[in-house]
Design a protein around this motif. Structure first.
Motif, PDB file in Angstrom:
ATOM      1  N   ILE A  22       0.824  -1.211   0.000  1.00  0.00           N
ATOM      2  CA  ILE A  22       0.000   0.000   0.000  1.00  0.00           C
ATOM      3  C   ILE A  22       0.868   1.276   0.000  1.00  0.00           C
TER       4      ILE A  22
ATOM      5  N   TYR B 268      -7.388  -4.552 -10.036  1.00  0.00           N
ATOM      6  CA  TYR B 268      -8.052  -4.237  -8.767  1.00  0.00           C
ATOM      7  C   TYR B 268      -8.479  -2.789  -8.689  1.00  0.00           C
ATOM      8  N   GLN B 269      -9.490  -2.547  -7.944  1.00  0.00           N
ATOM      9  CA  GLN B 269     -10.061  -1.236  -7.760  1.00  0.00           C
ATOM     10  C   GLN B 269      -9.172  -0.332  -6.921  1.00  0.00           C
ATOM     11  N   ARG B 270      -8.364  -0.943  -6.040  1.00  0.00           N
ATOM     12  CA  ARG B 270      -7.719  -0.129  -5.005  1.00  0.00           C
ATOM     13  C   ARG B 270      -6.818   0.973  -5.558  1.00  0.00           C
TER      14      ARG B 270
ATOM     15  N   ASN C 184      -8.472   4.274  -5.960  1.00  0.00           N
ATOM     16  CA  ASN C 184      -8.685   5.128  -4.793  1.00  0.00           C
ATOM     17  C   ASN C 184      -7.688   6.273  -4.793  1.00  0.00           C
TER      18      ASN C 184
ATOM     19  N   GLU D 290     -15.780  -4.240  -7.629  1.00  0.00           N
ATOM     20  CA  GLU D 290     -15.132  -4.792  -6.447  1.00  0.00           C
ATOM     21  C   GLU D 290     -16.173  -5.511  -5.577  1.00  0.00           C
TER      22      GLU D 290
END
Lengths: 254, 449
Positions: free
Chosen positions: A182, A208-210, A213, A241
């Motif tokens: 992260i 992935y969606q992250r 963000n 997601e």
């Protein structure tokens, strides 16, 4: 909404005997960030490679217009000169060549093709230092051989540094988030956000969606089995997601 | 082995002529004995294991003649012409040899040379007993026929026995070979003795003055005293007609550190023998070989490293790049003698082939007679990494330049182990000049001074 910088029309492409992209349509205006999402094997990375000009893939139908120019006519290095940049999913290690030599060669090769004068070493160093600052990258990276012994995060960060140094009009990020923790993800995203400009577009490819963000897209496209089955705003990524690709596929099929 | 039938009269005639130069008796005897040994050993052939991949037939069939002092001055060389070969490193002192003979008029003035740095011919005149003692110490390893032939014509070379100093200079031995008819051979010897705690940097540099044939059959003995540090570079840059056979022998005393950097870029038929003996506890030897061949060059690297004492460390890296119809050979053997415990030896030979016609034969070997040791070896032969070439293309480099840069990058791993910037810069230029798109490549990689 600006001029369409990238226009993909009914693109069919693949390797001999296997079609992977089966009619992709996508319009990306300058100044925007589009995300391309999709399950494994949907053709996301193939699209990135076809854009960059990898020889292994053949376009069998349709076309790609980049700033109005047909990309198929251009070799990979000519695409770079035209202002296209691909951040690799797996950046290559080049022992024996320092980051400085590498970027100096790249920046000057691009300038030469555009008919611009090459930068002398002092001007080059200044430019690379500025680029490093912009994406919060340690300029000492320039002294090390390209990507050699770098961690996954360092490699991806180096891609963003190269992006800053080459200042393209379109940057394609191929799963730049894969394999990052992260913290590394945030650093990379911060670098990309610092490079957003009204005359530059990004195509962010991710599973992935992250990542989204941190790099907030204007449009999200969902690629399934070589076709874009759905496009929408960033809430589409959140739906994906929550519900998974299968649900979106079903809905799209209805 | 074959009987020495080829050119016997010629070599004898040369020896008889050269023996007349008022040499002391021991030296005349030495030469005669070496010639006798050459006759006994005979030319090596491809049936001999160490010569399996390299034929000396072209040498045997050519009437190479050895010229004496004063006979070699046919070529007019101006000091200005030497500028092109200088390294332009601070502290550089240059000793120039033409066809194996020292030329004081072209070299750094004697006042600029450190005490104990002179030509072998001068040392043989001034301190013959001292030279004799060094030769005895140096000739402890097995010498092949070519080394014996060299000994038979022991006339000149460099004799470097500098005292210990805080600012050791860079000694540049420039060997210029002329093109003459009949073609010439030079059998020089470099004797390098590093005192206890001393340091030395020597760059031996082989260059052709013309485009014709010549043969250089040189020997370098490097005797590193206790706790000393020696760096030795060999820059082989002669023309594609040239034959270069040589032996570099390094003898390491306790806690000494020796670096050998043989870079074979030129020459048509090149055989470079490295013989390292770690004969003192805790000594450290680095062999960093680089060979780059194209056209029909044949570059043979033969290496034997003997660990004779405990706690020795030796690292050997050989990087080879072969294009067009070039052929390369690497035969490396690490010998760990009984009692040489806690030896740490590592040997790597990596090769890059740029064409279908290029050939590489590689044979890394270990011979271990002690039980508490760490030894590894490995060899690879491969092609350019296509993924990396593509990566460079996407960053704006045309295909050919991307390939040239990746080729350079491969060789540069050897360059990066050299810590004299001027040598690196020099080799970088020589190397890029040998590769396609050399001029553009040189611009890309030039290090800021």
């Amino acid at each position: 909404m600006g001029e369409p910088l990238l226009q993909i029309e009914d693109l069919h492409a693949g390797i001999p005997g296997r079609e992977i992209l089966r009619g992709v349509n996508l319009t990306l205006p300058a100044g925007q960030v589009h995300a391309l999402m999709g399950p494994n094997g949907s053709g996301k990375s193939t699209l990135a490679q076809v854009l960059a000009g990898r020889e292994d893939y053949t376009i069998t139908q349709g076309r790609i217009l980049f700033a109005g120019q047909d990309l198929a006519a251009l070799k990979p290095h000519e695409r770079a000169a035209a202002g296209l940049f691909l951040a690799f999913q797996y950046p290559v290690e080049i022992p024996g060549v320092t980051g400085m030599q590498f970027l100096r060669a790249a920046v000057n090769a691009v300038r030469k093709q555009r008919g611009e004068p090459e930068l002398d070493p002092v001007a080059m160093l200044k430019r690379l230092r500025e680029a490093a600052k912009l994406v919060d990258c340690n300029p000492d990276t320039l002294k090390r051989p390209v990507n050699e012994g770098f961690s996954g995060g360092e490699k991806k960060r180096n891609e963003v540094f190269q992006l800053a140094a080459l200042a393209p009009r379109l940057a394609v990020l191929d799963e730049t988030d894969s394999g990052l923790d992260i913290d590394a993800l945030q650093v990379v995203a911060k670098g990309v956000n610092a490079l957003r400009r009204p005359d530059r577009a990004f195509l962010v490819i991710t599973h992935y969606q992250r990542l989204l963000n941190y790099i907030v897209p204007d449009v999200v496209h969902v690629l399934v089995e070589g076709r874009i089955v759905k496009s929408g705003d960033r809430t589409l990524a959140l739906d994906l997601e929550r519900e998974g690709y299968a649900a979106v596929e079903e809905k799209a099929a209805v | 082995m074959v009987a020495v039938a080829e050119q016997p009269d010629l070599y004898d005639r040369d020896l008889q002529r050269l023996q007349r130069h008022n040499a002391p008796d021991w030296l005349c005897d030495w030469r005669q004995r070496q010639m006798q040994r050459f006759r006994t050993l005979g030319w090596p052939t491809m049936k001999d294991e160490p010569w399996r991949f390299t034929s000396l037939k072209p040498v045997m069939d050519t009437p190479y003649t050895c010229v004496g002092p004063g006979e070699a001055h046919a070529a007019a060389i101006t000091p200005q012409a030497l500028e092109a070969w200088k390294l332009h490193q601070e502290g550089e002192r240059i000793l120039v040899f033409v066809d194996g003979h020292y030329r004081a008029d072209l070299s750094s003035p004697p006042a600029d040379l450190p005490q104990g740095v002179t030509s072998l011919a001068q040392a043989l005149r001034d301190t013959p007993e001292d030279v004799q003692a060094v030769l005895r110490r140096a000739n402890t390893v097995a010498m092949d026929a070519l080394a014996a032939l060299n000994g038979a014509f022991l006339l000149d070379g460099a004799c470097l026995q500098p005292a210990r100093t805080d600012t050791p200079p860079l000694l540049h031995l420039l060997y210029l070979a002329t093109s003459a008819a009949p073609p010439r051979v030079s059998h020089f010897q470099n004797l390098i003795v590093v005192p206890e705690g001393g340091q030395i940097t020597v760059v031996e540099h082989d260059v052709s003055l013309g485009a014709g044939r010549h043969w250089c059959n040189g020997i370098t003995h490097l005797l590193a005293g206790p706790n000393s540090h020696a760096r030795y570079y060999l820059l082989e840059e002669s023309n594609p007609q040239a034959v270069n056979t040589r032996l570099i022998h390094a003898h390491l005393d306790r806690d000494s550190r020796v670096e050998l950097h043989p870079a074979l870029l030129g020459g048509g038929l090149v055989r470079n023998n490295i013989h390292g003996v770690l004969d003192g506890e805790g000594s450290h030897l680095l062999v960093n070989g680089l060979f780059v061949g194209r056209g029909q060059q044949h570059l043979d690297n033969h290496m034997r490293i003997v660990h004779a004492r405990p706690r020795g460390e030796s690292h050997q890296f050989y990087q080879g790049v072969l294009g067009e119809e070039a052929q390369g050979v690497f035969a490396g053997r690490i010998v760990v003698q009984p009692g040489a415990q806690q030896t740490d030896a590592k040997q790597t030979n990596r090769n890059l082939l740029l064409s279908d016609e290029a050939r590489m034969n590689t044979q890394p070997q270990l011979e271990i007679h002690a039980d508490d040791v760490k030894c590894t070896h490995g060899a690879t032969v491969g092609r350019l990494d296509q993924e990396a070439v593509y990566y460079l293309q996407t960053r704006g480099l045309p295909l050919e330049l991307a390939q040239a840069l990746m080729t350079y990058a491969f060789a540069a791993q050897g360059l990066n182990r050299m810590n004299i910037a001027a040598v690196r810069r020099h080799l970088m230029r020589q190397l890029s000049a040998k590769l396609p798109h050399g001029r553009e490549l040189a611009q890309m990689i030039e290090e800021p001074v």
